[in-house]
Design a protein around this motif. Structure first.
Motif, PDB file in Angstrom:
ATOM      1  N   UNK A   8      28.439  56.497  42.914  1.00  0.00           N
ATOM      2  CA  UNK A   8      29.766  57.060  42.642  1.00  0.00           C
ATOM      3  C   UNK A   8      30.768  56.269  43.479  1.00  0.00           C
ATOM      4  N   UNK A   9      31.712  55.601  42.812  1.00  0.00           N
ATOM      5  CA  UNK A   9      32.717  54.790  43.506  1.00  0.00           C
ATOM      6  C   UNK A   9      34.005  55.603  43.605  1.00  0.00           C
ATOM      7  N   UNK A  52      36.426  56.536  40.412  1.00  0.00           N
ATOM      8  CA  UNK A  52      36.943  55.540  39.469  1.00  0.00           C
ATOM      9  C   UNK A  52      35.830  54.861  38.684  1.00  0.00           C
ATOM     10  N   UNK A  53      34.575  55.025  39.149  1.00  0.00           N
ATOM     11  CA  UNK A  53      33.465  54.389  38.445  1.00  0.00           C
ATOM     12  C   UNK A  53      32.160  55.078  38.823  1.00  0.00           C
ATOM     13  N   UNK A  64      28.746  42.274  45.344  1.00  0.00           N
ATOM     14  CA  UNK A  64      30.092  41.756  45.595  1.00  0.00           C
ATOM     15  C   UNK A  64      31.097  42.313  44.589  1.00  0.00           C
ATOM     16  N   UNK A  65      30.701  42.389  43.325  1.00  0.00           N
ATOM     17  CA  UNK A  65      31.602  42.934  42.310  1.00  0.00           C
ATOM     18  C   UNK A  65      31.832  44.430  42.533  1.00  0.00           C
ATOM     19  N   UNK A  66      30.792  45.140  42.938  1.00  0.00           N
ATOM     20  CA  UNK A  66      30.944  46.572  43.193  1.00  0.00           C
ATOM     21  C   UNK A  66      31.905  46.801  44.358  1.00  0.00           C
ATOM     22  N   UNK A  67      31.787  45.990  45.399  1.00  0.00           N
ATOM     23  CA  UNK A  67      32.718  46.099  46.529  1.00  0.00           C
ATOM     24  C   UNK A  67      34.135  45.780  46.052  1.00  0.00           C
ATOM     25  N   UNK A  68      34.262  44.832  45.130  1.00  0.00           N
ATOM     26  CA  UNK A  68      35.572  44.515  44.566  1.00  0.00           C
ATOM     27  C   UNK A  68      36.180  45.702  43.846  1.00  0.00           C
ATOM     28  N   UNK A  86      38.918  44.335  41.974  1.00  0.00           N
ATOM     29  CA  UNK A  86      38.483  44.184  40.581  1.00  0.00           C
ATOM     30  C   UNK A  86      38.741  45.500  39.849  1.00  0.00           C
ATOM     31  N   UNK A  87      39.009  45.463  38.564  1.00  0.00           N
ATOM     32  CA  UNK A  87      39.204  46.687  37.791  1.00  0.00           C
ATOM     33  C   UNK A  87      37.883  47.420  37.633  1.00  0.00           C
ATOM     34  N   UNK A  88      37.898  48.762  37.496  1.00  0.00           N
ATOM     35  CA  UNK A  88      36.651  49.516  37.352  1.00  0.00           C
ATOM     36  C   UNK A  88      35.918  49.236  36.066  1.00  0.00           C
ATOM     37  N   UNK A  89      36.608  48.810  35.029  1.00  0.00           N
ATOM     38  CA  UNK A  89      35.948  48.548  33.740  1.00  0.00           C
ATOM     39  C   UNK A  89      36.046  47.067  33.367  1.00  0.00           C
TER      40      UNK A  89
END
Length: 255
Positions: free
Chosen positions: A223-224, A231-232, A242-246, A252-255
């Motif tokens: 759960x972000x 949000x995600x 790395x993308x999840x941390x973004x 980075x956008x959630x979608x």
């Protein structure tokens, strides 16, 4: 997510302190028998959300459902009676007492019948017997004796006792706030193994952590949380760390 799979659900949770909105109409779902990690930057509102779910904070609005039935927690005791246990970073233990006494802290067993019951004497033998049986059931073998004082334990062993206490009484949900913080590699592995054993015993686990590698290793879902809301919702392997941390930081956008 099918409704019958969800043990704990929150819908539209909002909590505001003055002009600061800590939780902003956030949703939350925890499935039965899973490890769900909640991640987010400092100030994202994840701690406030967890406090709502554990009864420590009463939300301004929103609904909470446990096993499909709407519930209202006015205190941590309400959540505990519903089978939701929380392990906070301070562990809430008494170092001078032994392991068994700490496992039953606030739930002490006392003698029934006879002079002991009149004097409300603690039934230490029964607590020790039941505590050892519970540790054996969880597969905990890193503690020498149930009568060992907590002040003599290492950091990892103390965390093990705190997590075990939550697992014994958290019949529905066990919530853990940064359970591997300040632990070494070996002790972290021991705590993660214990969390898996709790999940494998059929309980649902919520893990709040900044340790992203551990989150990826142990979680069924992630759960972000950002700016007060979810949000995600990710499954490890859906995207790189790395993308999840973004996503978590907003880079980075959630979608």
């Amino acid at each position: 997510m099918a409704e019958h799979e969800v043990v704990l659900r929150a819908v539209g949770i909002r909590k505001q302190y003055g002009h600061v909105v800590a939780v902003r109409d956030s949703d939350f779902e925890l499935r039965r028998g899973e490890i769900l990690s909640v991640i987010g930057d400092n100030g994202a509102g994840k701690s406030s959300l967890i406090k709502v779910l554990s009864g420590d904070v009463v939300p301004d609005s929103g609904q909470i459902f446990l096993n499909g039935t709407e519930v209202s927690f006015k205190s941590p005791k309400d959540a505990q009676r519903a089978g939701i246990e929380t392990v906070y970073q301070d562990l809430a233990m008494v170092p001078e007492l032994d392991i068994a006494s700490n496992l039953y802290l606030g739930r002490e067993k006392r003698y029934r019948g006879g002079l002991g019951s009149v004097l409300r004497m603690l039934d230490s033998r029964t607590m020790q017997k039941h505590a050892q049986a519970s540790l054996d059931e969880l597969g905990i073998s890193t503690l020498q004796s149930i009568t060992q004082r907590v002040e003599t334990l290492s950091g990892g062993q103390r965390q093990t006792v705190a997590v075990a206490r939550a697992a014994i009484f958290g019949t529905n949900v066990v919530i853990m706030d940064e359970p591997t913080a300040a632990l070494g590699v070996r002790e972290t592995k021991g705590v993660l193994d214990l969390i898996r054993s709790i999940r494998d015993a059929g309980r649902s686990v919520v893990l709040i952590s900044h340790d992203i590698p551990s989150v990826y290793e142990i979680s069924d879902h992630i759960h972000v949380h950002r700016l007060g809301r979810r949000i995600a919702l990710r499954t490890p392997g859906d995207q790189s760390m790395n993308d999840l941390v973004g996503v978590m930081t907003g880079a980075l956008p959630p979608d």
